[in-house]
Design a protein around this motif. Structure first.
Motif, PDB file in Angstrom:
ATOM      1  N   ALA A 286       3.546   1.455  -4.493  1.00  0.00           N
ATOM      2  CA  ALA A 286       4.286   2.520  -5.170  1.00  0.00           C
ATOM      3  C   ALA A 286       3.344   3.496  -5.879  1.00  0.00           C
ATOM      4  O   ALA A 286       3.646   4.687  -5.993  1.00  0.00           O
ATOM      5  N   ALA A 287       2.194   3.003  -6.338  1.00  0.00           N
ATOM      6  CA  ALA A 287       1.213   3.852  -7.028  1.00  0.00           C
ATOM      7  C   ALA A 287       0.332   4.625  -6.046  1.00  0.00           C
ATOM      8  O   ALA A 287      -0.504   5.426  -6.465  1.00  0.00           O
ATOM      9  N   GLY A 288       0.493   4.375  -4.751  1.00  0.00           N
ATOM     10  CA  GLY A 288      -0.272   5.116  -3.748  1.00  0.00           C
ATOM     11  C   GLY A 288      -1.506   4.424  -3.223  1.00  0.00           C
ATOM     12  O   GLY A 288      -2.252   5.000  -2.421  1.00  0.00           O
ATOM     13  N   ALA A 289      -1.751   3.179  -3.651  1.00  0.00           N
ATOM     14  CA  ALA A 289      -2.916   2.438  -3.160  1.00  0.00           C
ATOM     15  C   ALA A 289      -2.636   1.879  -1.771  1.00  0.00           C
ATOM     16  O   ALA A 289      -1.486   1.691  -1.381  1.00  0.00           O
ATOM     17  N   ARG A 290      -3.693   1.610  -1.042  1.00  0.00           N
ATOM     18  CA  ARG A 290      -3.592   0.905   0.245  1.00  0.00           C
ATOM     19  C   ARG A 290      -3.719  -0.580  -0.077  1.00  0.00           C
ATOM     20  O   ARG A 290      -4.637  -0.977  -0.801  1.00  0.00           O
TER      21      ARG A 290
ATOM     22  N   ALA B 181      -9.688   5.187   2.891  1.00  0.00           N
ATOM     23  CA  ALA B 181      -9.518   5.468   1.459  1.00  0.00           C
ATOM     24  C   ALA B 181     -10.648   6.344   0.928  1.00  0.00           C
ATOM     25  O   ALA B 181     -10.415   7.221   0.098  1.00  0.00           O
ATOM     26  N   MET B 182     -11.863   6.115   1.424  1.00  0.00           N
ATOM     27  CA  MET B 182     -12.991   6.944   0.994  1.00  0.00           C
ATOM     28  C   MET B 182     -12.802   8.389   1.455  1.00  0.00           C
ATOM     29  O   MET B 182     -13.076   9.321   0.697  1.00  0.00           O
ATOM     30  N   ARG B 183     -12.318   8.559   2.681  1.00  0.00           N
ATOM     31  CA  ARG B 183     -12.039   9.922   3.169  1.00  0.00           C
ATOM     32  C   ARG B 183     -10.961  10.578   2.316  1.00  0.00           C
ATOM     33  O   ARG B 183     -11.054  11.754   1.952  1.00  0.00           O
ATOM     34  N   GLU B 184      -9.923   9.826   1.976  1.00  0.00           N
ATOM     35  CA  GLU B 184      -8.834  10.348   1.134  1.00  0.00           C
ATOM     36  C   GLU B 184      -9.353  10.744  -0.241  1.00  0.00           C
ATOM     37  O   GLU B 184      -8.998  11.802  -0.757  1.00  0.00           O
TER      38      GLU B 184
ATOM     39  N   ARG C  92      -4.232   0.074 -12.894  1.00  0.00           N
ATOM     40  CA  ARG C  92      -5.399   0.891 -12.549  1.00  0.00           C
ATOM     41  C   ARG C  92      -5.424   1.387 -11.104  1.00  0.00           C
ATOM     42  O   ARG C  92      -6.052   2.387 -10.810  1.00  0.00           O
ATOM     43  N   ALA C  93      -4.787   0.682 -10.198  1.00  0.00           N
ATOM     44  CA  ALA C  93      -4.859   1.035  -8.776  1.00  0.00           C
ATOM     45  C   ALA C  93      -3.986   2.247  -8.466  1.00  0.00           C
ATOM     46  O   ALA C  93      -2.904   2.402  -9.016  1.00  0.00           O
ATOM     47  N   GLY C  94      -4.498   3.100  -7.583  1.00  0.00           N
ATOM     48  CA  GLY C  94      -3.741   4.281  -7.184  1.00  0.00           C
ATOM     49  C   GLY C  94      -4.323   4.898  -5.927  1.00  0.00           C
ATOM     50  O   GLY C  94      -5.026   4.234  -5.152  1.00  0.00           O
ATOM     51  N   HIS C  95      -4.048   6.172  -5.719  1.00  0.00           N
ATOM     52  CA  HIS C  95      -4.528   6.885  -4.525  1.00  0.00           C
ATOM     53  C   HIS C  95      -6.038   6.731  -4.374  1.00  0.00           C
ATOM     54  O   HIS C  95      -6.778   6.837  -5.349  1.00  0.00           O
ATOM     55  N   GLY C  96      -6.481   6.454  -3.182  1.00  0.00           N
ATOM     56  CA  GLY C  96      -7.903   6.304  -2.900  1.00  0.00           C
ATOM     57  C   GLY C  96      -8.423   4.895  -3.129  1.00  0.00           C
ATOM     58  O   GLY C  96      -9.579   4.612  -2.849  1.00  0.00           O
ATOM     59  N   ASP C  97      -7.566   4.001  -3.645  1.00  0.00           N
ATOM     60  CA  ASP C  97      -7.969   2.619  -3.896  1.00  0.00           C
ATOM     61  C   ASP C  97      -7.430   1.706  -2.805  1.00  0.00           C
ATOM     62  O   ASP C  97      -6.422   2.007  -2.151  1.00  0.00           O
ATOM     63  N   VAL C  98      -8.095   0.552  -2.641  1.00  0.00           N
ATOM     64  CA  VAL C  98      -7.638  -0.506  -1.755  1.00  0.00           C
ATOM     65  C   VAL C  98      -7.438  -1.738  -2.625  1.00  0.00           C
ATOM     66  O   VAL C  98      -8.296  -2.075  -3.437  1.00  0.00           O
ATOM     67  N   VAL C  99      -6.306  -2.405  -2.464  1.00  0.00           N
ATOM     68  CA  VAL C  99      -6.005  -3.619  -3.222  1.00  0.00           C
ATOM     69  C   VAL C  99      -5.882  -4.769  -2.233  1.00  0.00           C
ATOM     70  O   VAL C  99      -5.216  -4.643  -1.209  1.00  0.00           O
ATOM     71  N   VAL C 100      -6.528  -5.890  -2.550  1.00  0.00           N
ATOM     72  CA  VAL C 100      -6.434  -7.091  -1.727  1.00  0.00           C
ATOM     73  C   VAL C 100      -5.714  -8.148  -2.549  1.00  0.00           C
ATOM     74  O   VAL C 100      -6.210  -8.571  -3.604  1.00  0.00           O
ATOM     75  N   THR C 101      -4.539  -8.545  -2.075  1.00  0.00           N
ATOM     76  CA  THR C 101      -3.743  -9.540  -2.790  1.00  0.00           C
ATOM     77  C   THR C 101      -2.762 -10.218  -1.858  1.00  0.00           C
ATOM     78  O   THR C 101      -2.356  -9.648  -0.846  1.00  0.00           O
ATOM     79  N   ASN C 102      -2.366 -11.420  -2.228  1.00  0.00           N
ATOM     80  CA  ASN C 102      -1.283 -12.127  -1.557  1.00  0.00           C
ATOM     81  C   ASN C 102      -0.042 -12.102  -2.438  1.00  0.00           C
ATOM     82  O   ASN C 102       0.983 -12.665  -2.077  1.00  0.00           O
TER      83      ASN C 102
END
Length: 151
Positions: free
Chosen positions: A81-85, A145-148, A61-71
Motif C-alpha cells: 500500500a505504501a508503494g514498496a515492492r 527499484a533502483m531505476r524507479e 519506513r518502506a515506500g516507493h523505490g524500496d524492496v521489502v522481504v517478508t513472509n
C-alpha cells in the motif's frame, strides 16, 4: 533500501549477496539474535522485543523505490500500500494485484486452524529451488527499484 523482516528470514545470505553485487543498501530488522555483518552495505537494526515491533519499524519506513522481504502478510500488505515492492523468501512477488487474495487466504487458513485444534499447519518445506528463484527475482526487483528511485 532493501528492508528485511530478518528474524525468521531464510534468505539473508542471498540478500547480502545481491546488495553487494548491486551496491545497494539493505537493512535487516530484528529484535535481536542476529550476528552483525561486516559488510558496509548491510545495516542491522535491533528493535525492542514485542509483537510486531520489527514489522512496524519496516512499515513506517518502506515506500516507493524500496524492496521489502517478508513472509508476514499483514506487513506485506502495508508495504504494498505504501508503494514498496514486496517479495516472499520463496521469490513470490506480492503486488497490488494479488495482495488482497493472499491476505484473504491467510485469514481463512487462520480461521480453519483455530476451528480445528488438531489441524497441523505447515506448507511445503523451503527448497533449493525456492532459494534460487528468490535470488533471481530479488536481483531483478532491486534493479527495477533502483531505476524507479533514480527516475
Amino acid at each position: 533500501m532493501i528492508w528485511v523482516d530478518a528474524d525468521a528470514c531464510p534468505v539473508k545470505a542471498e540478500i547480502e549477496r545481491v546488495a553487494t553485487r548491486l551496491g545497494h543498501p539493505a537493512s535487516f530488522v530484528s529484535n535481536g539474535g542476529l550476528r552483525p555483518s561486516a559488510n558496509p552495505l548491510i545495516q542491522m537494526v535491533y528493535v525492542a522485543e514485542g509483537p510486531d515491533v520489527a514489522d512496524m519499524h519496516i512499515a513506517d519506513r518502506a515506500g516507493h523505490g524500496d524492496v521489502v522481504v517478508t513472509n508476514d502478510i499483514p506487513l506485506a500488505a502495508k508495504c504494498v500500500a505504501a508503494g514498496a515492492r514486496v517479495l516472499r523468501p520463496d521469490g513470490e512477488a506480492l503486488t497490488p494485484a494479488n495482495i488482497g487474495n493472499v491476505l484473504a487466504t491467510r485469514d481463512l487458513m487462520a480461521d480453519l486452524r483455530s476451528a480445528d485444534p488438531f489441524r497441523q499447519g505447515g506448507g511445503r518445506a523451503f527448497s533449493k529451488a525456492d532459494r534460487s528463484r528468490f535470488l533471481d527475482v530479488l536481483d531483478r526487483t532491486v534493479r527495477a527499484a533502483m531505476r524507479e528511485a533514480n527516475g
